[in-house]
Design a protein around this motif. Sequence first.
Motif: not given
Length: 313
Positions: A4-6, A66-67, A69-75, A189-190
Amino acid sequence: MNTSDFWKNFRLGEELHIAGSFIYNGLRRFHELELFDNSDELFEFLYNLSVGIERLLKIAIVLHEHSEVGDQETLEKSLITHNHLDLLERVRNHVEIKFGKPHNDLLQLLGTFYKTLRYDRFSLNSVYEGHKEVSAILSFLNKHLQVEISKKNLPFATLNEDRYRAFIRRTVLAISQTMYTVIDEQARSLGLYTYELRYGSKAESVFLRKVNISDEDVLWKELLIFFMNSDPKTGYFKFLKGIEPLKFDPGLIRDYLDCFKSDASKAEVMDELEHHYGEMDKSDRKQRFEIIGFIGAQGVYFDDEGDIEEDNQ
């Protein structure tokens, strides 16, 4: 670095450059616009601008929403939208953004264009009401500049003016740079580098350099004056001066100069260029293409008189 960071570091960094390129192209297209009479030219401006700002808004949303633990597909599915104001509201759920009426109206116009206007000519009803891009832009300028630009002035052309160019530039850059600041601050910040821009890129020109196409016009004019008034002392200048010029018409110099500032103007002069090349025999034309190919080519260098003298000492 995890996946995710990449993604947010590099893929969204690429998106930032893509967004900036579209916005720059939109600004340049409006700057080059001489008349409001041609739907295809305004379509190009609106299309570039709508795509660029939409992608910019979506970068900001991903960085904030984005996080792990979140739902990637929903995002990802939630990003399949072309409503610029809705996207802006999602960003506003995380940061305070203060836009004025012109900025919000432009975002609404871009959303309307991308969702409906760009498809309008595929409808039979377009027979009765055409030129919707023209009407939309004129209404926007009339509202916020308190002017009365109208398509009803036929047979006279509806001219673009520097005050309209300046207003569009200010409004677009205010939106673009505000959103870039949001992206910059959230990425930092991230601990990400999504905000980094390649030096000399169109994105850097839009987000950091506050691009002004009028200034770029000054650049080519100053360079033209420099080329015309420089003595052929360097190898490069000697090479250029040694090429026999084509017999263009001195009376059309204004048309020729327009080629430097507008892609649309080049098409009008290309016919004359093709005529000049058509007058040559095949071997001369091939030789000239080879010579012209050296101009501006990478890895091509010309010895200067000063360099030769120094080498002989």
